[in-house]
Write an enzyme that holds these catalytic residues in place. Structure first.
Site, short mmCIF file in Angstrom:
data_model
loop_
_atom_site.label_atom_id
_atom_site.label_comp_id
_atom_site.label_asym_id
_atom_site.label_seq_id
_atom_site.Cartn_x
_atom_site.Cartn_y
_atom_site.Cartn_z
N LYS A 1 0.88 -1.17 0.00
CA LYS A 1 0.00 0.00 0.00
C LYS A 1 0.91 1.22 0.00
O LYS A 1 2.05 1.15 0.48
CB LYS A 1 -0.86 -0.01 1.28
CG LYS A 1 -2.11 0.80 1.20
CD LYS A 1 -3.31 0.01 0.72
CE LYS A 1 -4.52 0.91 0.62
NZ LYS A 1 -5.71 0.21 0.16
N VAL B 1 -20.19 0.72 -3.52
CA VAL B 1 -20.41 -0.71 -3.28
C VAL B 1 -21.86 -0.95 -2.85
O VAL B 1 -22.52 -1.86 -3.36
CB VAL B 1 -19.43 -1.26 -2.21
CG1 VAL B 1 -19.68 -2.74 -2.00
CG2 VAL B 1 -17.99 -1.01 -2.63
N GLY C 1 -24.72 2.72 4.11
CA GLY C 1 -23.84 3.34 3.11
C GLY C 1 -24.30 2.97 1.71
O GLY C 1 -24.14 1.84 1.27
N GLY D 1 -23.21 3.98 -1.17
CA GLY D 1 -22.20 4.49 -2.10
C GLY D 1 -21.93 3.54 -3.23
O GLY D 1 -22.81 2.77 -3.65
P1 NAD Z 1 -18.33 5.38 -1.10
O1 NAD Z 1 -17.64 6.57 -0.55
O2 NAD Z 1 -18.75 5.39 -2.54
O3 NAD Z 1 -19.64 5.06 -0.25
C1 NAD Z 1 -19.71 5.19 1.14
C2 NAD Z 1 -21.11 5.68 1.47
O4 NAD Z 1 -21.27 5.70 2.87
C3 NAD Z 1 -21.38 7.11 0.98
O5 NAD Z 1 -22.57 7.15 0.24
C4 NAD Z 1 -21.48 7.92 2.27
O6 NAD Z 1 -22.38 9.00 2.17
C5 NAD Z 1 -21.99 6.86 3.23
N1 NAD Z 1 -21.77 7.16 4.65
C6 NAD Z 1 -20.71 7.77 5.22
N2 NAD Z 1 -20.90 7.85 6.55
C7 NAD Z 1 -22.08 7.26 6.81
C8 NAD Z 1 -22.82 7.01 8.00
N3 NAD Z 1 -22.39 7.42 9.20
N4 NAD Z 1 -23.99 6.35 7.91
C9 NAD Z 1 -24.46 5.94 6.71
N5 NAD Z 1 -23.81 6.15 5.55
C10 NAD Z 1 -22.64 6.80 5.60
O7 NAD Z 1 -17.37 4.16 -0.79
P2 NAD Z 1 -17.41 2.70 -1.43
O8 NAD Z 1 -16.43 2.62 -2.54
O9 NAD Z 1 -18.82 2.29 -1.64
O10 NAD Z 1 -16.80 1.84 -0.24
C11 NAD Z 1 -17.54 1.57 0.93
C12 NAD Z 1 -16.63 0.85 1.94
O11 NAD Z 1 -16.13 -0.36 1.36
C13 NAD Z 1 -15.41 1.66 2.36
O12 NAD Z 1 -15.10 1.35 3.70
C14 NAD Z 1 -14.32 1.11 1.45
O13 NAD Z 1 -13.04 1.26 2.02
C15 NAD Z 1 -14.72 -0.34 1.37
N6 NAD Z 1 -14.22 -1.01 0.17
C16 NAD Z 1 -14.57 -0.55 -1.07
C17 NAD Z 1 -14.10 -1.22 -2.19
C18 NAD Z 1 -14.48 -0.78 -3.58
O14 NAD Z 1 -14.26 -1.54 -4.54
N7 NAD Z 1 -15.07 0.39 -3.75
C19 NAD Z 1 -13.27 -2.37 -2.06
C20 NAD Z 1 -12.95 -2.82 -0.78
C21 NAD Z 1 -13.43 -2.13 0.34
#
Ligand code: NAD
Length: 366
Positions: free
Chosen positions: A90, A194, A190, A192
């Site tokens: 990383k 994922v 969340g 977002g």
């Molecule tokens: P993202 O930023 O697109 O989505 C996160 C969502 O969570 C956002 O919509 C945000 O508004 C919401 N959020 C933040 N605080 C909150 C709360 N207190 N209550 C409810 N919702 C809240 O991120 P992502 O890419 O969807 O990733 C989500 C998680 O998965 C992260 O922890 C990330 O590290 C992990 N992750 C993502 C991937 C990937 O491929 N994107 C891979 C492995 C791990």
């Protein structure tokens, strides 16, 4: 008499590296662009190290070192357990992305990555955009997760969501004897990148889906697409009775306060580092009779996606098959946890270490 403070010997960087068993820590600095970056190479037994670059305005260099050490170690276990032939790495760039990020800075960083001759492959993480990936790629071939227009594998989130869905089904099988999610009350915290793809899989299987997010537009995008999804106040997540809790926002939501309140049978979500304290809270979930599908296992669809880009001849069907394997691995982890009376997080770590040890010996021919 003059009282003196007891002399506390601070941990050296080598102490920190040996505590977490790192191979290498590489510091990069460039005066002209203001670049300050650290690459953490944790373990390269299974293959070159791989993991994204995160840009963050760390309060101190020490904080950045802690973060890169912790994150790169996590990548070793994630990839090992997912059956990938890569190690854990990383990188972190220190600074406010909105203030100091530039083409020159990203290209200079790319040059540093290049100087490692393929011992570390980078990808995107927080505050690194596709444009930055392009800039780095101009200086080094050791970048994955490139956009599709550059011949890369594109956004990994759909594959991450698919892996979470697979892991969740394994958790359901363990809890209910059937992996069907039909009619199960599932809360996705969340909405977002994922979360939204996860909701697609869950609604397709006729689960009863609830979503919570702090942003109205994220919720609206989901409810516009899936009228059947219910909305939950993000502050009331732990008051809700549910079958499955899917943390897909921030880390550390499984902690001393939340676990006693949690009313669910299974936890299966994408968020990284869900356990505030790995050992303590993994055991606490078991004590509360909650099945925990380890985050670093079930969110490995994204790394599998970029791994297949690195292998060459990227083929989506192949990645889907690799991601579906998460179901079987998650079952093995949950069974190993039950048989050995250990938390599922420790069980996952044990199986990851076992693979590194066994495959490492095969590679060395011993
Ligand atoms: P993202 O930023 O697109 O989505 C996160 C969502 O969570 C956002 O919509 C945000 O508004 C919401 N959020 C933040 N605080 C909150 C709360 N207190 N209550 C409810 N919702 C809240 O991120 P992502 O890419 O969807 O990733 C989500 C998680 O998965 C992260 O922890 C990330 O590290 C992990 N992750 C993502 C991937 C990937 O491929 N994107 C891979 C492995 C791990």
């Amino acid at each position: 008499m003059i009282e003196t403070q007891p002399q506390v010997k601070s941990e050296s960087i080598f102490d920190k590296m040996s505590n977490l068993e790192h191979e290498q820590l590489v510091f990069c600095r460039d005066e002209a662009t203001g670049l300050k970056a650290i690459v953490g190479i944790h373990n390269t037994v299974l293959g070159p190290s791989m993991g994204g670059t995160r840009m963050w305005n760390y309060a101190s260099d020490e904080e950045a070192i802690e973060d890169v050490l912790r994150l790169s170690r996590g990548m070793t276990f994630k990839s090992a357990l997912a059956g990938l032939n890569i190690g854990g790495g990383k990188a972190v760039i220190i600074g406010d992305a909105r203030k100091i990020k530039s083409e020159a800075l990203m290209r200079r960083f790319g040059k540093f990555i290049n100087s490692l001759n393929g011992k570390y492959y980078t990808a995107e993480d927080m505050n690194i955009t596709m444009r930055d990936i392009e800039y780095m790629s101009m200086e080094t071939p050791y970048v994955v997760g490139k956009p599709q227009y550059m011949g890369g594998s594109g956004d990994p989130s759909p594959m991450t969501a698919y892996g979470v869905y697979m892991g969740m089904k394994a958790g359901a099988k363990k809890a209910y004897g059937s992996d069907s999610l039909e009619g199960k009350n599932i809360l996705v915290q969340g909405a977002g990148q994922v979360g939204k793809y996860l909701v697609d899989h869950l609604t397709k299987e006729n689960a009863s889906v609830f979503v919570a997010d702090i942003f109205e537009d994220k919720i609206k995008a989901i409810t516009d697409k899936h009228g059947e999804v219910s909305v939950v106040d993000p502050n009331s997540v732990f008051q809700m009775e549910m079958d499955i809790y899917a943390p897909c926002a921030m880390g550390a939501t499984l902690n001393d306060q939340s676990i006693p309140e949690l009313k669910c049978d299974v936890v299966a979500g994408a968020a990284n580092n869900q356990l505030a304290s790995e050992e303590k809270h993994s055991a606490m979930l078991s004590d509360h009779g909650i099945i925990y599908c380890p985050d670093f296992l079930i969110n490995s669809g994204g790394i599998a996606n970029v791994y297949h880009e690195y292998l060459g001849n990227y083929n989506k069907d192949r990645v889907v098959a690799s991601t579906e394997h998460i179901y079987e691995v998650c079952m093995n982890v949950l069974n190993h946890s039950e048989e050995n009376k250990i938390g599922s997080h420790e069980a996952a770590l044990e199986l990851a270490l076992q693979r590194i040890d066994q495959v490492g010996k095969v590679k060395l021919g011993v």
